[in-house]
Design a protein around this motif. Structure first.
Motif, PDB file in Angstrom:
ATOM      1  N   ALA A  58       3.761 -10.767   7.538  1.00 18.11           N
ATOM      2  CA  ALA A  58       3.721  -9.594   8.338  1.00 18.11           C
ATOM      3  C   ALA A  58       4.310  -8.475   7.701  1.00 18.11           C
ATOM      4  CB  ALA A  58       4.724 -10.006   9.429  1.00 18.11           C
ATOM      5  N   TYR A  59       5.243  -8.603   6.656  1.00 16.50           N
ATOM      6  CA  TYR A  59       5.969  -7.682   5.914  1.00 16.50           C
ATOM      7  C   TYR A  59       5.035  -6.808   5.106  1.00 16.50           C
ATOM      8  CZ  TYR A  59       8.777  -5.057   2.775  1.00 16.50           C
ATOM      9  OH  TYR A  59       9.253  -4.052   1.822  1.00 16.50           O
ATOM     10  N   LEU A  60       4.058  -7.481   4.440  1.00 16.78           N
ATOM     11  CA  LEU A  60       3.059  -6.893   3.360  1.00 16.78           C
ATOM     12  C   LEU A  60       2.116  -5.995   4.597  1.00 16.78           C
ATOM     13  CD1 LEU A  60       1.972  -9.157   0.720  1.00 16.78           C
ATOM     14  CD2 LEU A  60       3.139  -7.351   0.609  1.00 16.78           C
ATOM     15  N   VAL A  61       1.391  -6.578   5.506  1.00 15.59           N
ATOM     16  CA  VAL A  61       0.502  -6.088   6.264  1.00 15.59           C
ATOM     17  C   VAL A  61       1.218  -4.843   6.931  1.00 15.59           C
ATOM     18  CG1 VAL A  61      -0.749  -6.303   8.228  1.00 15.59           C
ATOM     19  CG2 VAL A  61      -0.759  -8.121   6.490  1.00 15.59           C
ATOM     20  N   GLY A  62       2.253  -4.741   7.699  1.00 12.81           N
ATOM     21  CA  GLY A  62       3.246  -3.897   8.323  1.00 12.81           C
ATOM     22  C   GLY A  62       3.616  -2.794   7.541  1.00 12.81           C
ATOM     23  N   ILE A  63       4.300  -3.119   6.353  1.00 14.77           N
ATOM     24  CA  ILE A  63       4.631  -1.831   5.375  1.00 14.77           C
ATOM     25  C   ILE A  63       3.339  -1.200   4.614  1.00 14.77           C
ATOM     26  CG2 ILE A  63       6.047  -1.330   3.441  1.00 14.77           C
ATOM     27  CD1 ILE A  63       7.751  -1.976   6.126  1.00 14.77           C
ATOM     28  N   GLY A  64       2.491  -2.146   4.378  1.00 13.98           N
ATOM     29  CA  GLY A  64       1.222  -1.442   3.710  1.00 13.98           C
ATOM     30  C   GLY A  64       0.346  -0.573   4.682  1.00 13.98           C
ATOM     31  N   PHE A  65       0.433  -0.990   5.865  1.00 13.77           N
ATOM     32  CA  PHE A  65      -0.445  -0.121   7.058  1.00 13.77           C
ATOM     33  C   PHE A  65       0.480   1.350   7.046  1.00 13.77           C
ATOM     34  CE2 PHE A  65      -0.576   1.661  11.262  1.00 13.77           C
ATOM     35  CZ  PHE A  65      -1.784   1.719  11.171  1.00 13.77           C
ATOM     36  N   LEU A  66       1.871   1.119   7.115  1.00 19.59           N
ATOM     37  CA  LEU A  66       2.505   2.436   7.289  1.00 19.59           C
ATOM     38  C   LEU A  66       2.577   3.299   5.796  1.00 19.59           C
ATOM     39  CD1 LEU A  66       6.020   1.052   8.940  1.00 19.59           C
ATOM     40  CD2 LEU A  66       4.103   2.193   9.848  1.00 19.59           C
ATOM     41  N   LEU A  67       2.294   2.746   4.899  1.00 21.47           N
ATOM     42  CA  LEU A  67       2.227   3.615   3.640  1.00 21.47           C
ATOM     43  C   LEU A  67       0.779   3.849   3.161  1.00 21.47           C
ATOM     44  CD1 LEU A  67       4.399   1.329   0.977  1.00 21.47           C
ATOM     45  CD2 LEU A  67       4.681   3.506   1.902  1.00 21.47           C
ATOM     46  N   LEU A  68      -0.069   3.466   3.894  1.00 20.71           N
ATOM     47  CA  LEU A  68      -1.629   4.052   3.615  1.00 20.71           C
ATOM     48  C   LEU A  68      -1.756   5.422   4.163  1.00 20.71           C
ATOM     49  CD1 LEU A  68      -3.772   0.692   4.862  1.00 20.71           C
ATOM     50  CD2 LEU A  68      -3.661   1.885   2.492  1.00 20.71           C
ATOM     51  N   PRO A  69      -2.265   6.401   3.189  1.00 24.22           N
ATOM     52  CA  PRO A  69      -2.882   7.564   3.817  1.00 24.22           C
ATOM     53  C   PRO A  69      -3.367   7.512   5.023  1.00 24.22           C
ATOM     54  CG  PRO A  69      -3.978   7.109   1.927  1.00 24.22           C
ATOM     55  CD  PRO A  69      -3.088   5.898   2.072  1.00 24.22           C
ATOM     56  N   LYS A  70      -2.943   8.474   6.006  1.00 26.64           N
ATOM     57  CA  LYS A  70      -3.291   8.388   7.399  1.00 26.64           C
ATOM     58  C   LYS A  70      -4.852   9.330   7.332  1.00 26.64           C
ATOM     59  CE  LYS A  70      -0.393   5.862   9.224  1.00 26.64           C
ATOM     60  NZ  LYS A  70       0.187   5.577   7.893  1.00 26.64           N
ATOM     61  N   PRO A  71      -6.066   8.641   7.757  1.00 28.44           N
ATOM     62  CA  PRO A  71      -7.100   9.608   7.869  1.00 28.44           C
ATOM     63  C   PRO A  71      -6.918  11.088   8.863  1.00 28.44           C
ATOM     64  CG  PRO A  71      -7.372   7.887   9.249  1.00 28.44           C
ATOM     65  CD  PRO A  71      -6.091   7.746   8.658  1.00 28.44           C
ATOM     66  N   SER A  72      -7.451  12.063   8.318  1.00 24.26           N
ATOM     67  CA  SER A  72      -7.391  13.298   9.038  1.00 24.26           C
ATOM     68  C   SER A  72      -8.848  13.401   9.750  1.00 24.26           C
ATOM     69  CB  SER A  72      -7.217  14.662   8.216  1.00 24.26           C
ATOM     70  OG  SER A  72      -8.191  14.490   7.210  1.00 24.26           O
ATOM     71  N   TRP A  73      -8.951  13.760  10.943  1.00 25.27           N
ATOM     72  CA  TRP A  73     -10.040  13.758  11.836  1.00 25.27           C
ATOM     73  C   TRP A  73     -10.299  15.143  11.935  1.00 25.27           C
ATOM     74  CZ3 TRP A  73     -12.485   9.360  12.044  1.00 25.27           C
ATOM     75  CH2 TRP A  73     -11.611   8.177  11.946  1.00 25.27           C
ATOM     76  N   HIS A  74     -11.457  15.608  11.915  1.00 29.58           N
ATOM     77  CA  HIS A  74     -11.873  16.873  12.402  1.00 29.58           C
ATOM     78  C   HIS A  74     -13.046  16.916  13.626  1.00 29.58           C
ATOM     79  CE1 HIS A  74      -9.554  18.508   8.729  1.00 29.58           C
ATOM     80  NE2 HIS A  74     -10.198  17.408   8.145  1.00 29.58           N
ATOM     81  N   VAL A  75     -12.514  17.800  14.208  1.00 29.61           N
ATOM     82  CA  VAL A  75     -13.812  17.938  15.366  1.00 29.61           C
ATOM     83  C   VAL A  75     -14.550  19.038  15.218  1.00 29.61           C
ATOM     84  CG1 VAL A  75     -14.016  18.171  17.926  1.00 29.61           C
ATOM     85  CG2 VAL A  75     -12.019  16.570  17.159  1.00 29.61           C
ATOM     86  N   ASN A  94       6.367   1.336  -6.918  1.00 28.09           N
ATOM     87  CA  ASN A  94       6.335   0.992  -5.558  1.00 28.09           C
ATOM     88  C   ASN A  94       5.568  -0.146  -5.065  1.00 28.09           C
ATOM     89  OD1 ASN A  94       7.894   3.096  -4.975  1.00 28.09           O
ATOM     90  ND2 ASN A  94       6.463   4.589  -4.174  1.00 28.09           N
ATOM     91  N   LEU A  95       4.596  -0.537  -5.798  1.00 31.36           N
ATOM     92  CA  LEU A  95       3.436  -1.457  -5.251  1.00 31.36           C
ATOM     93  C   LEU A  95       4.202  -2.722  -5.688  1.00 31.36           C
ATOM     94  CD1 LEU A  95       0.854  -2.789  -4.372  1.00 31.36           C
ATOM     95  CD2 LEU A  95      -0.271  -2.232  -6.758  1.00 31.36           C
ATOM     96  N   LEU A  96       4.715  -2.822  -6.906  1.00 31.46           N
ATOM     97  CA  LEU A  96       5.321  -3.980  -7.489  1.00 31.46           C
ATOM     98  C   LEU A  96       6.661  -4.301  -6.543  1.00 31.46           C
ATOM     99  CD1 LEU A  96       5.131  -3.473 -11.285  1.00 31.46           C
ATOM    100  CD2 LEU A  96       3.671  -5.162  -9.871  1.00 31.46           C
ATOM    101  N   LEU A  97       7.473  -3.323  -6.334  1.00 26.27           N
ATOM    102  CA  LEU A  97       8.489  -3.568  -5.606  1.00 26.27           C
ATOM    103  C   LEU A  97       8.228  -4.139  -4.031  1.00 26.27           C
ATOM    104  CD1 LEU A  97      10.756  -0.548  -6.828  1.00 26.27           C
ATOM    105  CD2 LEU A  97      10.991  -3.114  -7.165  1.00 26.27           C
ATOM    106  N   LEU A  98       7.076  -3.486  -3.561  1.00 25.04           N
ATOM    107  CA  LEU A  98       6.897  -3.997  -1.972  1.00 25.04           C
ATOM    108  C   LEU A  98       6.547  -5.583  -2.290  1.00 25.04           C
ATOM    109  CD1 LEU A  98       4.568  -1.361  -0.624  1.00 25.04           C
ATOM    110  CD2 LEU A  98       6.731  -1.992   0.224  1.00 25.04           C
ATOM    111  N   LEU A  99       5.887  -6.099  -3.224  1.00 28.19           N
ATOM    112  CA  LEU A  99       5.491  -7.341  -3.355  1.00 28.19           C
ATOM    113  C   LEU A  99       6.898  -8.095  -3.649  1.00 28.19           C
ATOM    114  CD1 LEU A  99       2.447  -7.198  -5.692  1.00 28.19           C
ATOM    115  CD2 LEU A  99       2.374  -7.899  -3.339  1.00 28.19           C
TER     116      LEU A  99
END
Length: 271
Positions: free
Chosen positions: A251-268, A183-188
Motif C-alpha cells: 500500500a505504501y509503495l503503490v500509494g506513494i509511487g502513484f503520487l510521485l509519478l508525473p501527471k499526464p497533461s491532457w490537451h483538447v 529518492n527511489l532507494l529511500l522510498l523502498l
C-alpha cells in the motif's frame, strides 16, 4: 550499513549545500565578516542533533517487552513518514531553496544582525540533523547498532567531501540526479520501515496479523545470512511476514509511487 550510509550521505549533502548557499549569500550581500556565524550555527545544530539522537537512544533502552516493541514500531513509522515528507518537500521546493535561504539571510541580518544569521544556519541544518537522528534510530532497530553508526559516519565523511568538491573546485556534481536516484532507494527503505513497524504492532496486538505467516521462505533465504541482513536493513525483507505487513508494504509503495509519478497533461484539440 548501506541504508545508514545513504541516509547520512543524503542528509549530510543537504546540510553541506545549505552551508554553501548561506556562505554564497553573504558574499552576494557583502557580509563576508559574518561567515563565522554560519559555521557557529552549523556546529550548534550538529551538537543539538547529537543530543536528540542520544536522548532517543537512551529512551529506547529504557523500554522492555510490549513498551519496547511499541516504541520501535512508532519510531519506524515516524521515520518512514519523515522520509516521505522529505522527498515530497525537496521535489516541490528544491528549485527555490537558494532563493528562500538568501531571502532569510537578508531579512534576519537586517532584523537581528549576526545572531539572526546564526539562527538561520542553526534552524536549517538542525532540521537535517534531527531528521537523520530519527532515521538512524529506526535503522538501528532494523540493522543493528554497529552497522548503523559505521555507515552513518562514512556517509557524513563522503558528504563533507562532496560538499567541498561542489563549492571549492570547478567540478560540478549532478546533484539533481543524485537526489532522484536516492529518492527511489529511500522510498523502498521507507516501505520497509512501514512493514517493520506493522510487524512490531502485530507482536503487541495493536494491528491484527490476519494471516501469520503469509509465507515462510527461511529455508531458501534466512534473515540471519549476510544477504538476508542486507535485504532486511535496506528493503524491510522478512522471510515469514504477516498478511498485514505485506499489505502495508504494498500500500505504501503503490500509494506513494502513484503520487510521485508525473501527471499526464491532457490537451483538447480545437476544431
Amino acid at each position: 550499513m548501506f541504508a545508514a550510509f545513504l541516509l547520512a550521505l543524503r542528509e549530510g549533502l543537504e546540510a553541506a549545500l545549505i552551508i554553501g548557499i548561506l556562505l554564497g549569500a553573504l558574499e552576494k550581500f557583502q557580509l563576508q565578516s559574518l561567515k563565522r556565524f554560519v559555521w557557529l550555527g552549523g556546529v550548534a545544530a550538529v551538537g543539538a542533533s547529537v543530543l536528540v539522537g542520544w536522548g532517543l537512544n537512551v529512551l529506547g533502552m529504557e523500554f522492555e517487552g510490549t513498551a519496547e516493541a511499541a516504541f520501535e514500531g512508532i519510531m519506524m513509522i515516524l521515520a518512514a513518514g519523515l522520509l516521505t515528507w522529505m522527498i515530497f518537500w525537496l521535489r516541490r521546493q528544491g528549485a527555490t531553496i537558494r532563493q528562500a535561504l538568501e531571502h532569510e539571510v537578508r531579512v534576519e541580518t537586517q532584523r537581528r544582525g549576526a545572531w539572526g544569521l546564526f539562527l538561520v544556519a542553526f534552524t536549517a541544518i538542525g532540521r537535517e540533523g534531527i531528521e537523520l537522528a530519527i532515521f538512524l534510530l529506526a535503522t538501528r532497530f532494523a540493522a543493528g547498532a554497529l552497522p548503523t553508526w559505521g555507515g552513518a559516519l562514512l556517509g557524513l565523511v563522503v558528504a563533507a567531501f562532496l560538499g567541498w568538491i561542489v563549492f571549492a573546485t570547478t567540478y560540478r556534481l549532478d546533484i539533481k540526479r543524485f537526489f532522484q536516484v536516492s529518492n527511489l532507494l529511500l522510498l523502498l527503505f521507507a516501505a520497509g520501515l512501514v512493514a517493520h513497524g506493522v510487524h512490531e504492532f502485530n507482536e503487541i496486538g495493536w494491528i491484527p496479523a490476519l494471516v501469520d505467516p503469509l509465507w515462510d521462505i527461511n529455508h531458501w533465504l534466512p534473515e540471519n545470512t549476510f544477504l538476508g541482513q542486507v535485504l532486511t536493513a535496506l528493503f524491510g525483507y522478512n522471510a515469514n511476514p504477516s498478511l498485514t505487513e505485506v499489505l502495508a508494504y504494498l500500500a505504501y509503495l503503490v500509494g506513494i509511487g502513484f503520487l510521485l509519478l508525473p501527471k499526464p497533461s491532457w490537451h483538447v484539440a480545437r476544431a
